[in-house]
Write an enzyme that holds these catalytic residues in place. Sequence first.
Site, PDB file in Angstrom:
ATOM      1  N   ASN A 110      -4.554  -8.470   3.920  1.00  0.00           N
ATOM      2  CA  ASN A 110      -4.622  -7.054   4.281  1.00  0.00           C
ATOM      3  C   ASN A 110      -4.526  -6.132   3.082  1.00  0.00           C
ATOM      4  O   ASN A 110      -5.145  -5.081   3.043  1.00  0.00           O
ATOM      5  CB  ASN A 110      -3.505  -6.725   5.274  1.00  0.00           C
ATOM      6  N   GLU A 128       9.963  -7.104  -1.860  1.00  0.00           N
ATOM      7  CA  GLU A 128      10.466  -6.066  -2.754  1.00  0.00           C
ATOM      8  C   GLU A 128      11.940  -6.290  -3.052  1.00  0.00           C
ATOM      9  O   GLU A 128      12.425  -5.959  -4.135  1.00  0.00           O
ATOM     10  CB  GLU A 128      10.274  -4.689  -2.141  1.00  0.00           C
ATOM     11  N   THR A 156       0.852  -1.177   0.000  1.00  0.00           N
ATOM     12  CA  THR A 156       0.000   0.000   0.000  1.00  0.00           C
ATOM     13  C   THR A 156       0.894   1.235   0.000  1.00  0.00           C
ATOM     14  O   THR A 156       1.882   1.244   0.735  1.00  0.00           O
ATOM     15  CB  THR A 156      -0.873   0.021   1.283  1.00  0.00           C
ATOM     16  N   ARG A 193       5.197   7.092   0.467  1.00  0.00           N
ATOM     17  CA  ARG A 193       4.486   6.767   1.714  1.00  0.00           C
ATOM     18  C   ARG A 193       5.402   6.915   2.918  1.00  0.00           C
ATOM     19  O   ARG A 193       6.617   6.788   2.813  1.00  0.00           O
ATOM     20  CB  ARG A 193       3.971   5.317   1.599  1.00  0.00           C
TER      21      ARG A 193
END
Lengths: 337, 1191
Positions: free
Chosen positions: B1008, B63, B30, B113
């Site tokens: 999630n 990642e 996210t 973020r």
Amino acid sequence: MDLTTNYMGLRLRNPLVASAGPLSQTVNGVRALADAGVGAVVMYSLFEEQMRREAEKMAELEEAHEDSFPEALSYFPNVPYSSDGTAVTSYLRLVESAADAIDVPLIASLNGATLGGWVKNASRLADAGASAIELNIYLVPGDVTVTGSEVEHRHIEILQAVRESVSVPVAVKMSPYFSSVGNMCVALDHAGADGLVLFNRFLQPDIDIDRLEVTPGVTLSSRDDARLPRTWIAVLRGKVKASLAASSGVETPSDVVKYLLAGADIVMTTSSLVRHGAPHAGKLLEGLEAWLTRKELTLERARGMLAVPRDADPAGYARTGYVSALEKAKSTYGALR
Amino acid sequence: MSERLIIDGNEAAADVAFRLSELCSIYPITPSSTMAELADEWSAHGRPNVWGQVPTVIQLQSEGGAAGTMHGALQGGALSTTFTASQGLLLMIPNMYKIAGELTSTVFHVAARSLATQGLSIFGDHQDVMAVRQTGFCLLNSASVQEAHDMAAVAHLATLRTRLPFVHFFDGFRTSHELNTMHRLSDDQLRELVPRELVLEHRARALSPANPFIRGTAQNPDTYFQSRETVNSFYDRVPALLQDVFDEFAAISGRTYSAVEYHGDPLAERVLVVMGSGIETIVPVVEHLNATADARTGVLFIRLYRPFPVESLLAALPASANRIAVLDRTKEPGSGGEPLFLDVTSALGEAYASGRRATMPHVSGGRYGLSSKEFTPAMVKAIVDELARPVPKPRFTVGINDDVTHLSLDVDASFDLNDPETLRAVFYGLGSDGTVGANKNTIKILGSGEDMFAQGYFVYDSKKSGSRTVSHLRFGPNPIRAPYLVNKANFIGCHHWSILEQVDILELAQPGTTLLLNSPHAPEELWGQLPRPVQDRIIELGIDLYCIDASAVARAAGLGSRTNTILQTCFFAISGVLPRDVAIEKVKTSITKTYARKSMEIVRKNHEAVDASLSHLHRVEVPATATSSKLLANPVPASAPEFVRTVTATMMSGHGDDLPVSALPVDGTYPSGTTQYEKRNVSEIVAVWDPEACIQCGNCSFVCPHSVLRAKHYPTARLEDAPEGFLSAPLNSAGLPDSRYTLQVYVEDCTGCGLCVEACPVKPIGQPSRRAINLEPVVEREKEKAAVTYFEELPQNNRARLDFGTVRGTQYLQPLFEFSGACAGCGETPYLKLLSQLFGDRTTVANATGCSSIYGGNLPTTPWAKNAAGRGPAWSNSLFEDNAEFGLGLRLAADLHEDLARARLQELRTEIGDDELVDALLAAPQRHESDLLLQSERVKLLLEKLEGVPGHRATDLRSVADHLLRRSVWIVGGDGWAYDIGSSGVDHVLASGRNVNILVLDTEVYSNTGGQSSKSTPLGAVAKFATAGKQTNKKDMAMQAMAYGSVYVARVAMGADPQQTLKAFREAEAFDGPSLIIAYSHCIAHGYDIRKGLEQQYKAVHSGHWPLMRYNPVIREAGGNPFLLDSPRPRLTLREYQDRELRYKVLRAANPEEADRLVGLAQAAVNRRWGEYEELAMRGAEHFAADTRSQ
């Protein structure tokens, strides 16, 4: 012995047909029925309502949790799938593979609710290789607001729409609960039905008195269930162009013979095959042949031998039947009061 | 003419990135996940790139893995890209150095973020991109949805031109999730932009045996340094080459950009400097102030941040500028200033020193917008005003109230720059009602016309059940550049009455605002039902009030709780943005477009609902006086602790932005157990207990995901003062005569999920559809509340006297995990609750990031609680990838301190003066609950005896004495962690032999972040990144762990066998070594009504998909077979298990042949594995690996 039979223009090797039921839910099941010798196989019913509900449910589930949580605006990838959900595709695939797997006609059975759905799905079934379509017009019982004429009109409307949309023969499997069953049959005949299947069995729920529960009423038919369809077949023989298929209460070869004598073009069974397995079809046929041999009859001669004569007064015939039934009962059980 | 669309920033960027790439190697995080998901979908649907090839999209385990794959693909000559954010970008750093060091062309698209520091935040700021500014990547940023699209194209071309890798970033959520009108670049435009030669040159630099060379040597002191300097010219060339790219882009698109862009007065004195979406807020303010107040201000937008464009900056900055505020959307504690500030300052300082600039302006460094904190025109004005002060603050923050270090600027909130031609609308909804989805449609409907621009931004709370959404929409004839929430609304829709009673929905109202209420009350009764503050505001502002019982219309149309299209229709009808007929037709067309492919039934129902809407819509005459005495609901009870009443309650009521710095903990430490104060009342139907029918088996409370079913037994006499309606039944267990039993439902916390009803084995006679616990509407809430209060006062049953070994016994254990915001019916939380009941008062929990860290630790309130003695689980979340290691650290610390405690205890024997106590403390078995209770009494006694004992040894012992009580360390997380990103850590910790308990809450997808495939996803299941059905087998972690011989392993499914689950938890905890429990957790991402979750668990087990087993090394050491197969031979086919779940059905509907093929393979795998398990269950002990620690 020549048992070949014409059913709605289809040439069947014999008049015994496996009707819609659990045995035709897989390719292997259909193959087993054909191997057992039946003249044709009717697939289990595709329920349009069920399929629409399934599609609706799938769409609802997909969006149920969408746009509620910042990290997960959805939970499923965007996969293009048919709006019919899985039921139609599975059914069509089964029709396709089953039709390939057997060398007798495969009849698809459609149980619908909307006009659009009937038409669309009937033509898809025909395209998938069904030799004919059987319409299972089964209106949900228990609705006290629908009038008899509405029900009748609905049957005609659906039949006509499907008839126009496909080139394969179309049969109507009907319920016995019309105020004038015979007249309804004639009306369907006029509206273009290639076959009439008598009768659909109204699945009535039962009550479990120990658990105090209503239980679903799926039962296999018993021999006595054959009397009603047999009576109507005897009446209709010769009065309609449509082929007549008898359904319900076939357990032994003699049940097959009785239906044929009453005038059925073909005789369908599911319950006996469920009870005894697909090979039971072979036994029924053997029994039929043995009877024909014993009586020195051909199938053609036997068929309709005991039908109501075309010129007889149907009410009178039925009345006669009733009176003889009472006589028989009297001799069996003693005097009735 | 290019295509005009309304999309969000993520789609805008991904749309270009995908079409200019051959490979996307990705990992969900996210707020960037959408980019990766779209790329995966496009690839699955066969969408080609501009050169006609369908790009490959591959998901990695982290990642770090995505970056490594990308590095390889780049060295292989493929055009590769990735999408990431936050910690994900940080995990790529090692590869970023490599990729840049080798002058490799690639673009990373980053939805910027926050980083996890004192707390995690999924929201937007520049902390992540600032953490890669030193890697050698070029950093280019976008300020809007259109720019996210355009800069993506610019970056992909620029990386090939410059041979330097690029990070293209834009503000997470604010830009990534904002819907706005934009123009899409066509394939032709992109092809024209990116010449094929550049692609070929990139390919030619690839590793190839046809032209072999080596890259990636190890270098020595003699040449490393010089080699490092060889790249300078590549960086020096960037500004010029990039300008060429901007020019070429302008020629193609008509949109012009530069590395540094100046807006405002050419003779400005006060200038702001900024990156990201903030520029969109600043420009209109600057223009307004210049026009109205002759403010002589301007703003510099730094589009290219690395290499830092000193020359462009100096050229763009007016010579007249003497006061500069550099705004950083990041925080570097301890630094002399934030990075952009330092870069600007050094550029100006050097220019001044070298005489290139005549004056050295004053430069202030300001922080703003961390974690998507609002950045509004009023804040911009505050900064401009600050620069006008005689001595501006050299360092400041804006948007918060810093009452500790007093860095924050005062903001005059009344300053506003709303375009009068723009309609602003705000809608309050619940996640389940479809409000956001309908608003997205509304935006698309309105924004699709050439003469209308539209913007949408959506705010969600952090709960997964009963979550509240606020939609902020703007429409108008002018382009909408307002990357902040609506602050004055022309239209407010409140889609649930309960919201109206809890939050101030008229906070954003202005005179004449139109208010639409979804009201269960008739129009003539509505006024009397409104809370007083709402009535007052309606009268004060002259609000135009409308109402509709949309829920009733939805029910009548068969739409359940989906009121969205009804309220959408009302919005169109009232707001007048379009003529009514046109609007209704468009709503219907949009419904058809959305649903026709999936279900005509839904189309029909929604069309009917739209038609029915207007006849149920009423305008309400507003009386002249307020009549109500009702106030807005108090967020927390007066009995709550002070912190909860002040800080937590403020967050809960939606005013957390107002909390000053001083109110918040300095190190992220928050009190435990605060969900008990947040009575959310999210469900209209709740569990209702039938004391007469109940057999007191405990099954319902065992499975309750929300800990709202609690049992106690007590002497009958206690009932004397029970409130009316307090339910009880005679206790039906032997040995406790004259006792009563109560199963208390915490109605205000119940989500109505129905798992309890499904778990209940009782059917009352004559009521076959009922159970001993049923879902019913809440009738008398106050009475129920009184019953809960009374129940809480009843003493908790003595743990030492309860039978922990049975489900029945566990119901009396107090849950120390309660009322979480997890989804109603969550399949994970019952396991955590059980853990907290069994071991909670001596447990530390290490929780991997994911669902369990969000419902476990997301503010404002958290569910891990403590008991009456003040003890309870101590919980922490480190990261996603490191959780096993983090938990191991907790274990090692505990072991060290236990050792220390034992040593000091021996040393202080004389001072303590109680040999019996010391010996007992050292030798206590601590196996059973009664042992543990005794030991904790001994520890208490020890501490008493240590009082007054002088010396550092005694001090030492006091500080670690609690470690004499056996501490339980639990390492908890989902399959995304355990199977993928944390897999190597889990493996290493299992191999360590240390006493930790790993609990994997296995939902078989990343739950999630929205259902992405993990290595736990079963063969044939559809998930994101497995659009065509997962093509490989699920990993058998249990078998992997068993191979060590020293690991206790269990696979459990509470819905299939709660007793086996209980046994496994207790054995795992008791085992002196690493334990692994893999727990089947049903999940909304499986796609069915999870009320049936327990039944699905049962089917999972009985189809052989999830065979229950335990592997206990202790048994092997005793000579027995350690492998215990706990479930019977499968008696269902895999299809019988799968058929209910959308994740399988979707594939069957889309591609039945493939579904058949995969289920066939999966069935074969199940059969094979079952055979292996049976064989294992019959082997002798010697055929299993030994626990070498005990040999």
